[in-house]
Motif scaffolding. Structure first.
Motif, PDB file in Angstrom:
ATOM      1  N   PRO A  20      -0.152 -42.967 -57.858  1.00 24.87           N
ATOM      2  CA  PRO A  20      -1.586 -43.126 -58.059  1.00 24.87           C
ATOM      3  C   PRO A  20      -2.374 -43.609 -56.834  1.00 24.87           C
ATOM      4  N   ARG A  21      -1.692 -43.925 -55.747  1.00 29.10           N
ATOM      5  CA  ARG A  21      -2.386 -44.392 -54.540  1.00 29.10           C
ATOM      6  C   ARG A  21      -2.122 -43.461 -53.369  1.00 29.10           C
ATOM      7  N   GLU A  22      -3.059 -43.446 -52.408  1.00 27.76           N
ATOM      8  CA  GLU A  22      -2.838 -42.671 -51.186  1.00 27.76           C
ATOM      9  C   GLU A  22      -1.593 -43.210 -50.495  1.00 27.76           C
ATOM     10  N   ALA A  23      -0.785 -42.317 -49.961  1.00 27.02           N
ATOM     11  CA  ALA A  23       0.457 -42.726 -49.302  1.00 27.02           C
ATOM     12  C   ALA A  23       0.524 -42.136 -47.900  1.00 27.02           C
ATOM     13  N   VAL A  55       2.707 -38.581 -42.586  1.00 29.44           N
ATOM     14  CA  VAL A  55       2.189 -37.565 -43.497  1.00 29.44           C
ATOM     15  C   VAL A  55       1.294 -38.271 -44.504  1.00 29.44           C
ATOM     16  N   ARG A  56       0.076 -37.757 -44.667  1.00 33.90           N
ATOM     17  CA  ARG A  56      -0.870 -38.351 -45.622  1.00 33.90           C
ATOM     18  C   ARG A  56      -0.790 -37.584 -46.940  1.00 33.90           C
ATOM     19  N   SER A  71      -0.745 -32.511 -44.322  1.00 33.66           N
ATOM     20  CA  SER A  71      -1.576 -33.137 -43.301  1.00 33.66           C
ATOM     21  C   SER A  71      -0.754 -34.236 -42.619  1.00 33.66           C
ATOM     22  N   PHE A  72      -0.767 -34.247 -41.271  1.00 38.60           N
ATOM     23  CA  PHE A  72       0.016 -35.256 -40.557  1.00 38.60           C
ATOM     24  C   PHE A  72      -0.730 -35.766 -39.323  1.00 38.60           C
ATOM     25  N   LEU A  73      -0.334 -36.950 -38.892  1.00 39.86           N
ATOM     26  CA  LEU A  73      -0.886 -37.592 -37.702  1.00 39.86           C
ATOM     27  C   LEU A  73       0.265 -37.863 -36.744  1.00 39.86           C
TER      28      LEU A  73
END
Length: 75
Positions: A20-23, A55-56, A71-73
């Motif tokens: 349930p949360r952004e990881a 990875v987001r 999506s990655f940084l």
């Protein structure tokens, strides 16, 4: 809009459904795409040493199959 340079690439392997949360998952770039590291334990020094990107994953994000875009940084 973000000041960070988030990029898109293919997942090299499956990625589980997100909670349930952004990881932000530790991962590394290699042939075949971005490999999300299986064990995401903060105490794992070996995992941290292999990490070359994050990875987001959005809250409730569906599982990904190899080849799906993520999506990655780069670090």
């Amino acid at each position: 809009v973000s000041a960070l340079d988030w990029k898109k690439a293919a997942a090299a392997g499956p990625v589980e459904v997100n909670g349930p949360r952004e990881a932000f998952l530790c991962a590394y770039e290699a042939a075949g795409g971005i490999h999300v590291i299986d064990r995401q334990q903060a105490s794992s020094q070996a995992m941290l040493a292999r990490t070359t990107c994050l990875v987001r994953r959005a809250p409730g994000a569906a599982p990904l199959e190899p080849g799906d875009e993520l999506s990655f940084l780069a670090l």
